[in-house]
Write an enzyme that holds these catalytic residues in place. Structure first.
Site, PDB file in Angstrom:
ATOM      1  N   ASP A 357       0.801  -1.370   0.174  1.00  0.00           N
ATOM      2  CA  ASP A 357      -0.080   0.005  -0.080  1.00  0.00           C
ATOM      3  C   ASP A 357       0.942   1.581   0.056  1.00  0.00           C
ATOM      4  O   ASP A 357       2.018   1.330   0.522  1.00  0.00           O
ATOM      5  CB  ASP A 357      -0.904  -0.093   1.238  1.00  0.00           C
ATOM      6  CG  ASP A 357      -1.750   1.153   1.256  1.00  0.00           C
ATOM      7  OD1 ASP A 357      -2.544   1.211   0.472  1.00  0.00           O
ATOM      8  OD2 ASP A 357      -1.780   1.797   2.323  1.00  0.00           O
ATOM      9  N   GLU A 410       1.094  -0.643  -5.098  1.00  0.00           N
ATOM     10  CA  GLU A 410       0.177   0.672  -5.277  1.00  0.00           C
ATOM     11  C   GLU A 410       1.244   1.849  -5.521  1.00  0.00           C
ATOM     12  O   GLU A 410       1.144   2.528  -4.443  1.00  0.00           O
ATOM     13  CB  GLU A 410      -0.872   0.719  -4.116  1.00  0.00           C
ATOM     14  CG  GLU A 410      -2.002   1.601  -4.669  1.00  0.00           C
ATOM     15  CD  GLU A 410      -2.327   2.465  -3.482  1.00  0.00           C
ATOM     16  OE1 GLU A 410      -3.312   3.148  -3.556  1.00  0.00           O
ATOM     17  OE2 GLU A 410      -1.869   2.409  -2.233  1.00  0.00           O
TER      18      GLU A 410
END
Length: 677
Positions: A357, A410
């Site tokens: 993330d 990401e």
């Protein structure tokens, strides 16, 4: 033993009363001859009697445990709480890193949460405190009471705790080493081929608490996996299941990185879920959050009275958007903590991939910061060199130690080489989310049809760089919350046109280079935004348009897996046939792989006007429709080409053959040569 009325030293030949030390309240003393075994027994005014063994009669276990974590990897074998047996006595070995603390004690439901009863030993040189507590067994609740360098006493959950108390509690739980019987050997030995760039990868992203709200890890083994198998997705991506106290963070503000979220079940129940997925040929991806952590008092913040895991300076150590703290990626012990955690999930839970993330927030020092509120690197630049080195070391380690896995970034910027190997100066990820494609295509699709011709490039630009990385095309949870509306609600037009637009969008996505990711609920075109406090609108999935959209997604996945042209060469298996029909908002391209007997031609009409278009084709003969998003079974008007077209000897658009193709309004047509050609 504070608050005791009397304390006895118990040996084989009887009990000896102990005396309170005159200068230390609660400290009891006695002299005894050498004895092979002894215990203490405390009596309280309310009649309660508490017996325990002397933890300090046992030597340090630290070096034996530390040898199980060579090179700073697999630290969960050494730190945390471990059920062990010493000299025939069962108990728990505790170890925690707190180099600047003045004192650390283990407190729990086994010693009345009293920090005076089990102070730990400090291993000088490495800053690790450790102790073996006899008779403390699995399921005991515990924390570390840390007297910090700043003189403040803090109660901390175990950073390496492998199980956590369910909220609102936040203690760690002593956990036995798992004896789970895995049955997924075949999957584990072959999964690498399922994760290669030429494999079909179609991911269903899910928030466990709001999918159907039933059963947690184990309860979803049947219902969710039946659904995934029926829909044809290859992988499930779990939004973070690390322990997190705030449900509204969706797991992206974890406190217990090593503890599966207790709200969904116990660790072995998560193993059961993963094992069951593998038995169905379904991979499991875990959202992993090494970019930041929250300031909850029982968490990592100021762990030993200093900025131990974070930076002291808020210009480096605090995230301005999320109100969280940023790991100090330049500190070896912090890097080892995170790298070990990645391996922990991959090895202990057989997770197939980690989606990392917020990578952009890690690699840029000025991420979301105005001038003057960030500290340049040693060269005066904005790249976080320590975070970049950490990610390179992380990816090198996990790909080496856990064969066949995927690491997914990401990463929302144009940072070069995210999926390039580390030895070629890349970050070393296997895949990167294509956030640029996602933003461009959603912006384009949200425009009224009459305006689309002025923004044609928004849909075509991604093909310019599609081969620069190994991409995943994401429509994730972030696109259907916080006022952004559901994917269906983003589409222009009346209700029927919204569904038609969404089908055209999905056909564009599944035909575009890149692996696929879709957030739950969007496969049946849920009309409202996602809300983590509510289950999906499953009643909409049972409506005619919802069933039709599900059928369409199911067929997209089936075709995507069946035809190598659609997945086998994302970097160079794409050729525009017509990228410039902006006035009609028509897009035509070919997907192909070398020596492919079945290339796929994709034609999409993004206006509500039915079109007859001239298209170039690479082969003569019949081309049959394998997908028509306007088919009645998908909720469309059933206009098409009567099952196929014939390529004639009339070169056009750079191809040796040509044909006339009917493309219904707001629809997609996919064709492939007949097998007889």
């Amino acid at each position: 033993m504070p608050d005791a009325a009397a304390v006895f030293l118990c040996c084989d030949d009887g009990k000896t009363p102990m005396q309170q030390h005159p200068d230390a309240a609660g400290l009891w003393t006695a002299t005894m001859p050498v004895a092979p075994s002894y215990r203490f027994e405390a009596h309280f005014l309310d009649g309660a009697v508490y017996g325990w063994q002397d933890a300090y009669r046992y030597g340090s276990l630290f070096h034996d445990k530390w040898s199980q974590s060579p090179n700073g990897l697999r630290l969960w074998h050494s730190l945390g709480a471990h059920c062990v047996e010493v000299s025939g006595v069962k108990g728990t070995f505790f170890a925690v890193w707190a180099p600047n603390a003045r004192r650390v004690s283990v407190v729990g439901d086994f010693n009345h949460w009293d920090g005076r009863r089990a102070p730990m030993r400090l291993q000088h040189g490495c800053g690790i405190w450790e102790i073996f507590l006899p008779d403390v067994t699995a399921d005991a609740l515990y924390k570390f009471e840390v007297l910090g360098a700043d003189g403040i006493m803090r109660l901390k959950a175990d950073p390496y705790g492998q199980q956590a108390e369910r909220a609102p509690g936040n203690a760690s739980i002593v956990t036995m080493k798992s004896a789970f019987a895995w049955t997924d050997k075949d999957w584990m030995t072959t999964r690498g081929s399922r994760h290669s760039p030429d494999a079909p990868i179609s991911i269903y992203e899910i928030h466990l608490g709001s999918w159907r709200g039933q059963g947690g890890y184990e309860g979803l083994c049947v219902s969710l996996l039946d659904y995934i198998e029926d829909m044809g997705f290859t992988h499930i991506e779990l939004m973070p299941v690390h322990e997190h106290p705030f449900a509204g963070s969706w797991g992206y503000q974890p406190v217990g990185l090593y503890a599966p979220a207790a709200r969904y079940g116990k660790p072995d129940q998560l193993r059961t879920f993963v094992n069951a997925a593998h038995s169905r040929g379904i991979g499991v991806i875990l959202d992993w959050v090494p970019a930041h952590f929250p300031e909850d008092p029982h968490g990592l913040a100021m762990f030993d009275g200093t900025a131990l895991y974070e930076h002291q300076d808020s210009r480096e150590g605090r995230h301005p958007d999320w109100g969280t703290l940023i790991y100090n990626f330049g500190r070896r012990e912090v890097k080892d903590f995170l790298t070990s955690n990645a391996l922990y999930w991959l090895e202990e839970f057989h997770i197939d991939a980690l989606r990392v993330d917020a990578v952009a927030s890690m690699i840029y020092r000025d991420y979301s910061r105005p001038a003057g509120e960030w500290i340049p690197n040693i060269y005066g630049g904005n790249q976080n060199l320590e975070a970049i080195a950490f990610l390179q070391d992380l990816n090198t380690a996990v790909y080496r130690e856990a064969p066949g896995i995927m690491m997914i970034a990401e990463e929302s910027t144009s940072y070069p080489g995210v999926t390039r190997p580390v030895d070629q100066q890349g970050l070393g990820f296997g895949y990167k989310w294509n956030m640029g494609w996602m933003n461009d295509i959603l912006r384009y699709m949200s425009r009224e049809s009459i305006h689309k011709k002025y923004h044609h490039h928004e849909a075509t630009f991604s093909t310019v760089y599609a081969g620069s990385e190994h991409y995943i095309l994401p429509f994730s949870h972030d696109e259907v919350v916080h006022g952004k509306k559901s994917l269906l609600a983003k589409m222009p037009g009346d209700a029927n046109q919204q569904f038609a637009n969404l089908r055209a969008l999905y056909a564009f996505m599944w035909g575009h280079p890149g692996k696929k990711l879709l957030f739950m609920g969007q496969e049946f075109a849920q009309s409202r935004e996602w809300n983590h406090d509510e289950n999906l609108n499953w009643w909409e999935a049972d409506q005619p348009q919802g069933r039709a959209m599900s059928s369409f997604l199911r067929d997209l996945n089936r075709l995507y897996r069946r035809y190598p042209a659609l997945h086998g060469s994302d970097r160079d298996g794409f050729t525009w046939v017509d990228a410039n029909a902006d006035q009609d908002s028509i897009f035509v391209w070919l997907r192909h792989v070398p020596n492919d007997p079945a290339p796929v031609l994709i034609a999409i009409n993004m206006t509500p006007v039915d079109r007859e278009v001239q298209i170039g084709l690479p082969r003569a003969g019949n081309w049959r429709e394998i997908l028509n998003s306007d088919a009645a079974v998908y909720g469309g008007g059933n206009l098409g080409n009567l099952g196929g077209i014939s390529a004639l000897d009339m070169p056009m658009q750079g191809q040796p053959y040509g044909a006339t193709l009917t493309v219904p309004g707001l629809s997609a047509i996919w064709l492939t040569p007949d097998e007889q050609n």
